[in-house]
Structure formats: structure tokens, C-alpha cells
Scaffold this active site. Sequence first.
Site, PDB file in Angstrom:
ATOM      1  N   CYS A 149      -4.864  42.622 -30.317  1.00  9.61           N
ATOM      2  CA  CYS A 149      -4.268  41.681 -31.256  1.00  9.61           C
ATOM      3  C   CYS A 149      -3.631  42.440 -32.413  1.00  9.61           C
ATOM      4  CB  CYS A 149      -5.260  40.676 -31.816  1.00  9.61           C
ATOM      5  SG  CYS A 149      -6.068  39.688 -30.571  1.00  9.61           S
ATOM      6  N   ARG A 208      -0.265  45.780 -29.033  1.00  8.56           N
ATOM      7  CA  ARG A 208      -1.689  45.542 -29.263  1.00  8.56           C
ATOM      8  C   ARG A 208      -2.201  44.299 -28.524  1.00  8.56           C
ATOM      9  NH1 ARG A 208      -3.822  48.306 -33.629  1.00  8.56           N
ATOM     10  NH2 ARG A 208      -5.491  46.778 -33.691  1.00  8.56           N
ATOM     11  N   TRP A 237      -4.245  39.215 -27.742  1.00 14.04           N
ATOM     12  CA  TRP A 237      -4.813  39.686 -26.461  1.00 14.04           C
ATOM     13  C   TRP A 237      -6.090  38.863 -26.300  1.00 14.04           C
ATOM     14  CZ3 TRP A 237      -9.236  42.038 -24.504  1.00 14.04           C
ATOM     15  CH2 TRP A 237      -9.096  42.659 -23.244  1.00 14.04           C
ATOM     16  N   ASN A 269      -8.439  39.432 -35.586  1.00 17.10           N
ATOM     17  CA  ASN A 269      -8.524  40.460 -34.541  1.00 17.10           C
ATOM     18  C   ASN A 269      -9.977  40.886 -34.438  1.00 17.10           C
ATOM     19  OD1 ASN A 269      -8.193  42.697 -32.860  1.00 17.10           O
ATOM     20  ND2 ASN A 269      -7.538  44.024 -34.527  1.00 17.10           N
ATOM     21  N   GLY A 270     -10.547  40.798 -33.234  1.00 18.11           N
ATOM     22  CA  GLY A 270     -11.952  41.171 -33.050  1.00 18.11           C
ATOM     23  C   GLY A 270     -12.669  40.107 -32.258  1.00 18.11           C
ATOM     24  N   GLU A 283      -5.982  61.408 -14.677  1.00 18.58           N
ATOM     25  CA  GLU A 283      -4.906  60.924 -15.540  1.00 18.58           C
ATOM     26  C   GLU A 283      -3.726  60.429 -14.699  1.00 18.58           C
ATOM     27  OE1 GLU A 283      -4.707  59.904 -18.328  1.00 18.58           O
ATOM     28  OE2 GLU A 283      -2.683  60.161 -19.108  1.00 18.58           O
ATOM     29  N   LYS A 336      -2.453  56.536 -14.805  1.00 18.90           N
ATOM     30  CA  LYS A 336      -1.095  56.145 -15.199  1.00 18.90           C
ATOM     31  C   LYS A 336      -0.495  55.199 -14.157  1.00 18.90           C
ATOM     32  CE  LYS A 336      -1.067  57.027 -18.715  1.00 18.90           C
ATOM     33  NZ  LYS A 336      -2.037  57.720 -19.446  1.00 18.90           N
ATOM     34  N   GLU A 344      -2.234  51.728 -14.407  1.00 22.97           N
ATOM     35  CA  GLU A 344      -1.976  50.877 -15.571  1.00 22.97           C
ATOM     36  C   GLU A 344      -0.550  50.401 -15.688  1.00 22.97           C
ATOM     37  OE1 GLU A 344      -2.961  52.659 -19.355  1.00 22.97           O
ATOM     38  OE2 GLU A 344      -2.285  54.610 -18.688  1.00 22.97           O
ATOM     39  N   HIS A 404     -16.414  63.531   2.068  1.00 19.55           N
ATOM     40  CA  HIS A 404     -17.724  62.877   1.928  1.00 19.55           C
ATOM     41  C   HIS A 404     -17.594  61.352   1.881  1.00 19.55           C
ATOM     42  CE1 HIS A 404     -19.715  66.679   1.592  1.00 19.55           C
ATOM     43  NE2 HIS A 404     -18.798  67.064   0.713  1.00 19.55           N
ATOM     44  N   LYS A 445      -3.093  48.320 -26.544  1.00 21.39           N
ATOM     45  CA  LYS A 445      -3.141  49.745 -26.874  1.00 21.39           C
ATOM     46  C   LYS A 445      -4.440  50.138 -27.548  1.00 21.39           C
ATOM     47  CE  LYS A 445      -0.671  53.691 -27.857  1.00 21.39           C
ATOM     48  NZ  LYS A 445      -0.731  54.413 -26.599  1.00 21.39           N
TER      49      LYS A 445
END
Length: 615
Positions: A2, A27, A77, A103-104, A488, A492, A495, A511, A610
Site C-alpha cells: 500500500c 507498493r 495491496w 498501510n499495515g 535468483e 525473477k 515473479e 535425487h 515492492k
Amino acid sequence: MCGIMGYVGENAASKIILEGLSKQEYRGYDSAGIALRCPDGIESAKIVGRVSELVRRVEEMPSECASAASGIGHTRWATHGGVTETNAHPHESVDGMVVLVHNGIIENSRDIRSTLESQGVKFSTETDTEAACQLLAVLYKKCDGDALAALSKLTAYLTGAFALVIMIRDRPDEIWCVRKGSPLVTAFDGDACYCASDPTALLGYTHDLFFLEEGEMAALASSGIKFYGFDGKERGKSSIHLNWDSVMADKGHFEHFMRKEIDEQPDVLRLTIDTHTIVTNVAMDKSLTLPKGLMKRVRRVQFVACGTSFYATLVAKDIMESLGSDLDISAEVASEYRYRNVNGGEDTLAIFVSQSGETADTLAAARIAKSMGTHCIAITNVRGSTIDREVDHTLLSMAGPEIGVAATKTFMGQISLLTLLAMSLLKDRGVLSANDEARLIGGLRSLPVSQNAMLEREGEIRALAEKYSDSKGFFFIGRRECVPLTMEGALKLKEIAYLPSEAYAAGEMKHGPIAMLDERLTVVALVPDTDLREKTLSNVEECRARNAPILLLASDGDESARTYADDVIFVPRTEPELFPFIAVIPLQLFAYHTARTLGCDIDMPRNLAKSVTVE
Ligand code: F6R
């Protein structure tokens, strides 16, 4: 998660707020809203979708609202309550007295809600935020219109994390800010006050910012800002000068922020090296003055972070080990560290890595480490962020603002700073050899040129991304220094291209995971020309024998690598430990072009935000 923007001054608040929201849209971007102080009261507009849609909705508001001189806005968000216009912020109390954005997560919102409902207060949304809004309206009334007293009471009731920005109907000249657990920054440019979740939204107005501390509130008016504790007592506060350039937060000629940020990596690396080295020596001590004898005393180094920042710590761990560290080194995701019975104390150094400096799990982990007497260092990209203020020492990574949701240049800022820090710590301990120091600093100094050479091979990587974009999934495999990169590279792709992608230590494939392979599952193998080349190539052969297409990353000049793969991306040579600094670039570009080929929203991938300020 947010983004919040608030303004009180003399200019048109709507324009300033909408611009601030679009800068913070990364955000959270499932819905957005604004409240403006119009001549007939506070008017709100809310939409499901992006800020560009909110801009259109604001154009439909009464013309007097367009010139309103104060207001608040939010880009969401969703956590509690679905993505609907009703659940979008701002929220308004049933009596219309309080309008706020949040926000939270308010953890006791259900209790508050049921208490208020039993007193006849009617709720209209499914959000946790509305509980704070309705409760504040009740408290404001009880406190006879004393906003400070009502807010002090509100903060005593609420549990969880909350950055709240509040307008009160009968206090037209003010906006109130409250901060616990979620970031909030305020600013005064001489004519107006601003507040936002992220400092980048304010840099167009001023670079001198007041970051609210935990348990702090602020009253914003066009004449300036007053700061208070949750106890209602006024307190002084100094500004922090942030010397980020506001154009750093622009896309320039690039189609996406992510692509621009990939391109900026050689500069980020160069800046970090120039700041923290002298000729072939590490010179971290300019910015890091650890207590005398600390490095001789410690037995244990713990790296703690989340996501891409965690993978950066794995790179550092590998480098420390390769340099012959005699310490007990671990790297752990913060969401686990915080709930495990970890060791700590005076013989432990914990290094927390967080681009935003606001990740809830990383902050919680740092607080636990501190409470055990562990010495805590943070590496963050944001001066004034919560982690910066809470640990014993901060090292600022030099990436500048990163807007693309997928981390790229901040990873580079982190691994370069972590490498220098690792060397500096081992040097203090008397473990780093002069030869290794000169070798690695020399290697780091030559990396930007090699990275630029890598960036010039983008055309090839784009063609490969297009070719493999119809794969049903990917396996990224490699050994030792390549393992963090496999993670990484896979992250990428997940996402931004939403493709199933797994990271595996190459020796682990047989395995279990090798059972999945067939001609539609592509293996991306990282095989630099090191002592582990042959061993990794044997694992590649095993995958090839199961018909998996092989895309190989090999060192420049390793022509025979072609015989093991369908396609090869050649990577400039460097010191073995520094391979991740170059090889991450083709992985980022591969994910970028795959996502672009598939038509994904690269800078704002679905379901992500983010800055992850909730647990
Ligand atoms: C991935 C990404 C995330 C972050 C993670 C930690 O591209 O950006 O995995 O790395 O959310 O964030 P910070 O570093 O802000 O603590």
C-alpha cells in the site's frame, strides 16, 4: 504494501496526490482512492484498478474539488477484504467525521469491530482499516474534539502495524499521521506539507525529510509540521537529507523501470567500489566503525533477509567461505529466523539485508537479535528506513531508488557492499590474505566493463527468451557460487513471467527432480569455467539424456560447452567468486524478455508489492 500520499498547502492537492500515488503504485495496485477537502466537506473517489483509472475518476468530481488544497490518497495491496471499490481506501466513519487511509494490518480489528457493532456502529466494508476509522470517530467525540487526545487513545487500542493518514471533518487545516510498524515520511517545503509511504514520492518537492519513528504522530498544516509521541507529548525532530535525484525515479527512454534498473548495475557497482576501497584495499572502516575488538571476539556471523536480498546474503556467505573464514557463518530467511531458537549474544554478528528497510520479517528478526545482545548491522537502500534506525550500524547500498517491483540493481548494490563488508570483517580478524584482497578488489574493479559487455549481448538473450517462452517450466541448476544465482534466476521468472521455475544445486537433480524432465521443461545450467565445470556438465548430461532442452551459461571462450547444450549464453570471465556479479545480468534479461514476450506487466507483477510490510 500500500502506498499513501497526503498534502496540505495552497496548490491543487489532487494533482500532487495522484502524482505521488503513481510514484508509489509499485507498493500495491489492486485499487486506489483519494479524499479531497472540497468546499462542501470531504469528498472521496475510489476505483478498482490502477492510479490512471483514479485520475479519470477524479476528473469527474465537482470542479471545486479539483482545486482543493488538501487531501489524502492510497493505492492498495489487499490484505483484509476483497479487491472492491468499497474496500478501497480512504475509509469514512459512519458519522462522516473521520476519513483515513492505512498501510499495515490492524490485528485486533475483529474485536474492535464487534465491540463497536454492539454499540450500534454500522460498518460498511470488510477491511481491518475501517475498525480504526470508526473507533477514532467514537474517541474523537468522547475527547470533545481534541484530536491529539483521541489519537493517543486510538494508538493505545490498536495492535498490529499501522501507518495512518487522517482527515477530520471539523479540522479543515490539518492532516494527521500516525506510525507504528509501517513506514511514513513527512516533509515541509516552506509552503506546504506532504506525507508518503515512500520518500521517492516527495523528492520533487524537497530532499529534507522527516521520517516518523515507531510510536510517533505528526500534525501537518500548510504552516509546518508538529511531531508527537503516542503519549501526546510534543517532540523535536531533525530532518534527514536524502540526496537521491528525483529523475532517478523516472523511466527515461526505457520501456520499463526494470529494464532501466538492469542497465544501471555497472554504475551501482562502480560507486560502491569507489566509496569503499582504496587502490587494492577494502576501506569499509570509513563508514563502519565497529566496537574495538568486535571482530576478534565474534565466533558467529548470521546473514538474515528475505527474497532476493536473501539470495544476496548467500553470495556473501559463499565469498566468506571461499576466503577461508574461520567463523561459523549462516544465512537464513528472516521469516524463519524470527521463530527459531537461534543462537545469539556478544559473540554473534548479525547482518540484516533489506532493500526497503521496511520488510516486516527482517525487522522482527533484527529486533530478536538485538534483544539477545547480538551486534546488528543493516544493509539497506533507504536512509531513514526503520531498519536503518533500529540496528547498531547501517551500510547504505548505493543503488538509488528502485521502482520495478522485481529487484535488480539493489541486488547488485547488496552483493557489492556485502562482498566488501565480508572482506573487511575477515581482514579485521586477520584472516584475509593480501593476495586475496588484491585479487578480489582488482576483480571487482574490472567488473563494470564486463557487465557492460554482457548488457551488449541483450539481442541474443532476447531471442533465446522468445524461443523458450513456451516452455512449461524451468529448472535453474548450478554448483557453489552459482546456487544463489539459480535461486535468483528462478525467482525473477516466477515473479514477472509467472512461469513455474525451480532452483536446484546441480548435484541434487538426480535425487528426485530429474523425474520431472521432458522435452518441454527447460534446464538453465550455470557452468562457469571453474574447478566444478566438469562435475556440473555431468549433471547437465543427465538432464539432456531425459530430453530436457538445455540453455547453458558458460565462460567466454569455453567453446566446447556448446556440445552440451541447445543454446549457450557466454559470460565474460572473472574471479570465480565474482561470477554472480556478471551472470545475474543475463538471468535478469532472460526473465525480462520472457515476461515481455508473454505480455506480462513487468514493473507491477500481479499479486506482488515492492515493500512487504506485513508478516
Ligand atoms: C524480488 C524481490 C523480493 C524482495 C523481498 C525483500 O525481486 O524484490 O523478493 O527482495 O521482498 O525485500 P527487502 O529487500 O525490501 O527487504
